[in-house]
Design a protein around this motif. Structure first.
Motif, PDB file in Angstrom:
ATOM      1  N   THR A 483       7.561  -4.663  70.641  1.00 20.68           N
ATOM      2  CA  THR A 483       6.118  -4.622  70.826  1.00 20.68           C
ATOM      3  C   THR A 483       5.500  -3.892  69.642  1.00 20.68           C
ATOM      4  N   ARG A 484       4.191  -3.917  69.537  1.00 17.02           N
ATOM      5  CA  ARG A 484       3.521  -3.264  68.407  1.00 17.02           C
ATOM      6  C   ARG A 484       2.825  -1.999  68.893  1.00 17.02           C
ATOM      7  N   ARG A 485       3.057  -0.923  68.145  1.00 21.01           N
ATOM      8  CA  ARG A 485       2.432   0.359  68.452  1.00 21.01           C
ATOM      9  C   ARG A 485       1.896   0.938  67.139  1.00 21.01           C
ATOM     10  N   GLY A 486       0.582   1.149  67.043  1.00 22.93           N
ATOM     11  CA  GLY A 486      -0.001   1.709  65.825  1.00 22.93           C
ATOM     12  C   GLY A 486       0.238   0.869  64.611  1.00 22.93           C
ATOM     13  N   GLY A 487       0.257  -0.444  64.794  1.00 25.81           N
ATOM     14  CA  GLY A 487       0.457  -1.339  63.667  1.00 25.81           C
ATOM     15  C   GLY A 487       1.910  -1.560  63.294  1.00 25.81           C
ATOM     16  N   LEU A 488       2.816  -0.896  63.991  1.00 27.62           N
ATOM     17  CA  LEU A 488       4.235  -1.034  63.697  1.00 27.62           C
ATOM     18  C   LEU A 488       4.942  -1.727  64.857  1.00 27.62           C
ATOM     19  N   GLN A 489       5.964  -2.498  64.516  1.00 33.58           N
ATOM     20  CA  GLN A 489       6.770  -3.136  65.552  1.00 33.58           C
ATOM     21  C   GLN A 489       7.877  -2.172  65.981  1.00 33.58           C
ATOM     22  N   VAL A 490       7.937  -1.870  67.251  1.00 38.17           N
ATOM     23  CA  VAL A 490       8.936  -0.942  67.777  1.00 38.17           C
ATOM     24  C   VAL A 490       9.612  -1.590  68.972  1.00 38.17           C
ATOM     25  N   GLU A 491      10.758  -1.054  69.325  1.00 39.51           N
ATOM     26  CA  GLU A 491      11.470  -1.551  70.511  1.00 39.51           C
ATOM     27  C   GLU A 491      11.275  -0.581  71.667  1.00 39.51           C
ATOM     28  N   GLU A 492      10.878  -1.117  72.776  1.00 40.10           N
ATOM     29  CA  GLU A 492      10.776  -0.322  73.997  1.00 40.10           C
ATOM     30  C   GLU A 492      11.994  -0.605  74.871  1.00 40.10           C
ATOM     31  N   LYS A 493      12.402   0.411  75.622  1.00 35.68           N
ATOM     32  CA  LYS A 493      13.552   0.265  76.510  1.00 35.68           C
ATOM     33  C   LYS A 493      13.229   0.848  77.870  1.00 35.68           C
ATOM     34  N   VAL A 494      13.725   0.178  78.895  1.00 32.90           N
ATOM     35  CA  VAL A 494      13.671   0.736  80.246  1.00 32.90           C
ATOM     36  C   VAL A 494      15.041   0.502  80.880  1.00 32.90           C
ATOM     37  N   PRO A 495      15.486   1.412  81.737  1.00 33.34           N
ATOM     38  CA  PRO A 495      16.816   1.240  82.364  1.00 33.34           C
ATOM     39  C   PRO A 495      16.892  -0.038  83.197  1.00 33.34           C
ATOM     40  N   ALA A 496      18.034  -0.676  83.127  1.00 30.31           N
ATOM     41  CA  ALA A 496      18.321  -1.816  84.007  1.00 30.31           C
ATOM     42  C   ALA A 496      19.123  -1.303  85.207  1.00 30.31           C
ATOM     43  N   THR A 497      19.090  -2.047  86.280  1.00 28.67           N
ATOM     44  CA  THR A 497      19.878  -1.687  87.467  1.00 28.67           C
ATOM     45  C   THR A 497      21.247  -2.337  87.340  1.00 28.67           C
TER      46      THR A 497
END
Length: 503
Positions: A483-497
């Motif tokens: 996703t993009r944050r502050g003009g930069l592309q970053v990876e977000e993570k959330v735990p999987a079950t």
């Protein structure tokens, strides 16, 4: 029952040879998880009572909701057993189900390593240049666990160099063999019903087993009063006589299991083993210890049996591992099996393997044909895996409405065969099994999607990855997306079950 109820947790791939139908049944109406929960609750109450009675200024209520718990388990326990363990901890009332982060699981082999490291650093091998091969042998009540490491001393760091071994040949199996021997020797005697044999077996376990030290000296099991003698059954003054060979033969399978497990690990070790530690309650036995010591000394391996609190090596080592967790003593582990996913491949009519499976071909709504059952390995047995190492499975989904992005499941399969993993499941179907399912909720990732158009149609495309960490005591998985944050592309993570199938 004693502590044999733990054997009900043993994975099928461990128990198929050593556990028979005579495993003591669980109490009526109780599952193995229920018994474990009761046992944990009892231990917790004992610890709480002791602390409150001996440390009057200790304010239990101020800390009870922030206590960190460290639990250990045999090397052979995997995800399903760990899943049950955590369920029992919640059932015992130690934590609510949403506070699993306060519970830490550790293998008995790694806990024992933390206990033995100070002894190794004080030994005459501590100044050896380069890494040295170390094996930790934890001989306990139910299992014999072996863990093999390459250890450097400056700084202190360990890498697992062979898959951990777990054999169901702890001291309880010596007692089981003793029961079979007693049944045979007392068959036909007036006092040889099941309950009486069970009582004689307890007598062997609590008194006789600890003093067996020579195959030249008889051993005795009390089966009657002091005045009772029966020459036909070898009973004199209330004691049944076992020859020295009969008594010591009861230990042979356990000793052989230690040797066999070591030699199996040694095949995979990348450096020679020069140091061994024997710990655990069973290691104090005066017949087992000399046999194991003789084997390793003949191979020029220095073997130690720490003198202090040897039966507390796992408990003490577990606490040490948590206190020193920031230093990451264990830098990497070794995969115990081969893990991957089963998928379908686009049909290639000039591929012999595809043609051989023509009866299995499937066709999707667009007319494309696929051949199912292809095993795509992600991690091979024996591979080194660090805590930071990630394994990714990438996916791309298209929907007409972002609200349609919901829950997805990824199935991880493992291969435990003795050969290298085949490319097709049907080549060795019995060696494949479902390892776990990874459940991810895509709705959060879909919130940042941008509307797209193609051929006059509106659509949303979600590219995401399921990320797996194999290098920890427990498998961890995450959903990742860009996703993009502050003009930069970053990876977000959330735990999987992560869910493991019940055996």
């Amino acid at each position: 029952m004693e502590h044999r109820w733990k054997l009900h947790f043993s994975p099928k791939h461990l128990s198929s040879v050593n556990l028979k139908d005579d495993l003591p049944p669980l109490p009526t109406g109780k599952t193995a998880v229920d018994v474990l929960a009761d046992f944990i609750r009892y231990l917790f109450q004992c610890a709480k009572t002791y602390i409150e009675e001996h440390h009057h200024k200790f304010n239990w209520s101020s800390l009870k909701d922030s206590i960190e718990y460290i639990f250990t388990h045999p090397n052979g326990w995997e995800g399903m057993q760990q899943q049950r363990y955590r369920r029992a901890i919640v059932q015992a009332g130690l934590i609510p189900s949403h506070e699993q982060s306060r519970v830490h699981l550790l293998t008995e082999g790694e806990a024992s390593l933390h206990f033995c490291v100070p002894s190794l650093l004080n030994s005459d091998t501590a100044d050896q240049a380069g890494p040295q091969g170390v094996v930790i042998i934890d001989a306990g009540g139910g299992t014999v666990d072996l863990s093999m490491f390459a250890m450097t001393t400056n700084p202190v760091s360990c890498k697992e160099i062979a898959p951990a071994e777990c054999r169901l040949q702890g001291s309880v199996f010596v007692t089981r063999r003793a029961r079979e021997l007693l049944q045979k020797k007392l068959d036909g005697w007036d006092h040889s019903n099941d309950d009486e044999i069970a009582e004689f077996t307890r007598e062997f376990d609590q008194s006789t087993k600890a003093v067996i030290k020579s195959d030249q000296e008889p051993a005795y099991v009390r089966v009657a009063g002091y005045r009772y003698t029966n020459a036909k059954y070898g009973i004199k003054f209330g004691k049944l006589q076992l020859s020295g060979k009969e008594a010591t033969d009861l230990f042979n399978a356990s000793i052989d299991a230690i040797i066999s497990a070591f030699e199996q690990q040694e095949k995979h070790a990348t450096i020679p083993i020069t140091v061994a530690f024997l710990v655990g309650g069973f290691s104090t036995n005066d017949w087992l210890w000399p046999r194991v010591r003789s084997y390793f000394e003949a191979r020029k391996v220095k073997i130690y049996r720490p003198e202090n609190h040897i039966n507390k090596a796992v408990a003490n080592g577990a606490v040490l591992s948590h206190i020193d967790r920031e230093n990451h003593l264990i830098a990497s582990r070794v995969a115990r099996a081969t893990y991957g996913v089963v998928c379908a491949l686009p049909v290639k009519e000039d591929d012999e393997e595809h043609v051989r499976r023509k009866a299995l071909w499937e066709q999707d709504p667009t007319g494309d044909r696929y051949v199912p059952g292809f095993f795509e390995a992600r991690l091979y047995r024996g591979d080194q895996v660090s805590k930071e190492m990630e394994f990714r499975e990438s996916f791309s989904l298209i929907e007409s409405d972002p609200k349609n992005f919901g829950k997805q499941i990824v199935r991880l399969v493992c291969f435990r065969g003795n050969t290298s993993a085949p490319k097709w499941v049907d080549q060795d179907r019995k060696s494949f099994s479902m390892f776990c399912t990874l459940h991810v909720d895509l709705s959060r990732a879909a919130k940042d999607l941008v509307k797209r158009r193609a051929a006059g149609q509106v659509y949303y495309q979600l590219d995401y990855a399921v990320i797996v960490h194999f290098g920890l005591t427990e498998l961890k998985a995450f959903l990742g997306w860009k996703t993009r944050r502050g003009g930069l592309q970053v990876e977000e993570k959330v735990p999987a079950t992560v869910l493991f199938p019940e055996e």
